[in-house]
Structures are given as structure tokens and as C-alpha cells.
Design an enzyme around this catalytic site. Structure first.
Site: not given
Length: 362
Positions: A261, A265, A275
């Protein structure tokens, strides 16, 4: 820990299936699905449309005109390719990111916008549209799919049940229970795990010691396959085969699509730069499913920049009209929710409903 010979053999069995490389070249001609030029163009149209829709949905969310939204850019081949292998009579049990599949299965865009806002009309499926509401609880749709698939088998319907989750969903207890149940009853279920490498911020290698998610099918005694999730032809081919396997009485399939992606999120405050590295993002951008498929179609001389521009403009116009339609939906009332939740109201809710009805009438 040293791996056993048996474990090494299992991991070798689940090498990533691919038909088209990153440059749009066919590298597995024997596996090339029998699709017409019109089919190929339609798949590309849907991916382009979905990318524009995703961009507009992110903007609408930031404007406060949409509620919950999980971006899909990067996962179009996984979503569109798998859905294109389905038939209208098949059931889809989506996760919260799997909005494109249920739209192309028949759910209008304005209802999807209403669902994002939490409006009850967003979950009122049109007659004949076999989709469940997107599941917010991670992995809960897996056990539901096992039940739907069993029902289809008992009713001798010419249909399968397909569900989607992410790599994080494959770490849930419901995942193991659902796949095991479907395997035990040899049900026509297809479990698609879209491995986009992160369960929110947790990398997949920290979620499981298994080299692949696909190999978890072995424990349930079902067929498993890992596929290049940025290759729409490969995703279509494995899903088509999984559907055929289910209808022929050969049980469920677990498909792991290796994808990514590009955005956060969800739009609820996630910051992927905390991250993920820019190097990692850049590496996956080279595998962009739209760029890859565009190169393939252009090599066949069946796609042009003009055609793509038309789809982009059509998507923008559609979204503009559909969000306006969603805006015109009646304001949701507390009494609506009470009435929809119960066929016959218990006494305590009757009292509460009367109070809210009085307030709403003022």
C-alpha cells in the site's frame, strides 16, 4: 534455528507465481489466461478508475466529507484481478480496505461513501448484490466466509464465497479457525490475504516465523498459493483456478498476494514514514501495477494515453456526482438505528425510542 528438510521443501513449494514482470513482459506464457483484448482493457480501466477514486477519497476525507477511509493505491492488481475472476452469483465478504471489489460487484459509489460516514443506508445492499458490509473487526470475515461457503455447498449453488484480509488478519485466531473449518467441510471458499508487508506498523516478519502466509494452508489441508500481487494477470489466473477448484468440489484455496500500500494504513492519523523507509517505498513504486500493465497493453497496441485520460476524467465526474448524491441522503436519526437493530423492540428501548422521537420532532 536450523530449518528441517521438510520445512525447506514446503517453503520451496510456495514460490511466488508470476506471469508478467515489472517491465510488462510476459515471463510465463503457459500460464497466460485466456482474456480478450476487451477484457484486458476493462481491467486496466478499473485499475485507473480505482487509483483516481482513491486520490479523491483521500481528499474528501481531509475535507471532512468522508469518515473512515483505508487507502488502496498499490493494491489495485490484487483487488481488481481477483474480482475479475468472479461471477455475479459469488459472495464477497470484504475487509474495510476492500471497497473496490464490492463496488465492481454492484454496490453504488454513493452507498460506499455513506458507509464511510457510518450512515445506515451504506449497508443496505441492492437486490441481487451478493456482498457483505466491509468488516471492521480484523479477521472476523474469515469465519463468516467459512459459513457462507458451507451454505452455498449445502444449497448446491454454482457459486463460491471469497474474502479478503491483510497480513495482519492472517495472525488472528479467526483466520486459522475459518480456513480450518472450510477445509474440514471441503467448502467452496477462497481466502485472499493481501500481504502489503505491514499490519499497520508491524512488519510481516515480526508477525510470523513462516516464510510465507500461503504455506499456512498446509496445516488446514487446503490448497495454498503465493502470487505476485502487483501482477494483475497472475492474480486473475490464480483466483480463476481457485474458483474452479471450489466449484468442482476440491475445497478451499488460500491465496497470498504479495503487494504494497503506497499510502497510510487508514486516514485516521497513521504516519507510514515512522515505520517505512523511503528506499522501501521507492523499490515498491517500481512495481506499480498500473505502470506494469500499461506497458503490457501498449506493447499489444490496445491502450493509449488518450483512453487513460478519458477514464481519469470519467472517474472524477462520477465521484463528484456520487458524493453529491450521498450528501442528499436523509440525516440519520437515533430512532432509525433503534428501529433497524430490532424487529420487535424490548420495553426499555421502546421507552428510549419514544424520548428520542420527541426530541427529533422538535
Amino acid at each position: 534455528m536450523e530449518k528441517t528438510k521438510e520445512l525447506q521443501q514446503i517453503e520451496e513449494q510456495f514460490k511466488t507465481f508470476q506471469i508478467m514482470d515489472e517491465e510488462g513482459n510476459i515471463v510465463n506464457k503457459e500460464a497466460l489466461p485466456d482474456l480478450s483484448d476487451e477484457d484486458l482493457k476493462e481491467m486496466m480501466k478499473r485499475m485507473v478508475y480505482t487509483r483516481i477514486w482513491d486520490q479523491r477519497a483521500i481528499s474528501l476525507n481531509r475535507q471532512g466529507r468522508l469518515g473512515f477511509y483505508a487507502p488502496v493505491a498499490g493494491q489495485e492488481a490484487s483487488m481488481i484481478g481477483s474480482h475479475y475472476a468472479l461471477e455475479q452469483q459469488d459472495w464477497i465478504l470484504p475487509g474495510y480496505r476492500d471497497i473496490p471489489q464490492i463496488h465492481y460487484h454492484g454496490l453504488p459509489l454513493h452507498q460506499l461513501f455513506l458507509w464511510s460516514r457510518g450512515h445506515f443506508q451504506g449497508g443496505q445492499m441492492p437486490e441481487g448484490v451478493r456482498v457483505m458490509m466491509p468488516q471492521i473487526i480484523i479477521g472476523a470475515q474469515i469465519t463468516q466466509t467459512a459459513g457462507v461457503a458451507m451454505g452455498l455447498k449445502k444449497n448446491k449453488e454454482d457459486a463460491i464465497a471469497i474474502t479478503y484480509t491483510g497480513d495482519g488478519g492472517a495472525s488472528q485466531g479467526d483466520f486459522y479457525e475459518g480456513v480450518n473449518f472450510a477445509g474440514a467441510f471441503n467448502s467452496p471458499a477462497v481466502f485472499v490475504v493481501q500481504n502489503n508487508q505491514f499490519a499497520i506498523s508491524v512488519p510481516v516478519e515480526k508477525q510470523s516465523a513462516a516464510e510465507t502466509i500461503a504455506q499456512k494452508a498446509v496445516a488446514a489441508g487446503v490448497h495454498g498459493v503465493q502470487v505476485d500481487g502487483m501482477d494483475i494477470l497472475a492474480v486473475y489466473a490464480v483466483t480463476q483456478e481457485a474458483r474452479k477448484r471450489g466449484l468442482e468440489g476440491n475445497g478451499p484455496t488460500l491465496i497470498e498476494t504479495m503487494t504494497y500500500r503506497y499510502g497510510p494504513h487508514t486516514m485516521a492519523g497513521d504516519d507510514p514514514t515512522r515505520y517505512r523507509t523511503s528506499e522501501e517505498d521507492n523499490e515498491w513504486e517500481k512495481r506499480d501495477p498500473l505502470v506494469r500493465f500499461r506497458k503490457y497493453l501498449e506493447s499489444k497496441d490496445i491502450w493509449s494515453e488518450e483512453e487513460e485520460d478519458e477514464i481519469v476524467e470519467q472517474a472524477k465526474e462520477d465521484i463528484k456526482a456520487e458524493i453529491k448524491k450521498a450528501d442528499q441522503a436523509p440525516k440519520q436519526k437515533v430512532t432509525d438505528l433503534i428501529d433497524l437493530m430490532h424487529d420487535e423492540l424490548p420495553s426499555n428501548l421502546k421507552e428510549q425510542r419514544a424520548k428520542y422521537e420527541e426530541k427529533e420532532s422538535k
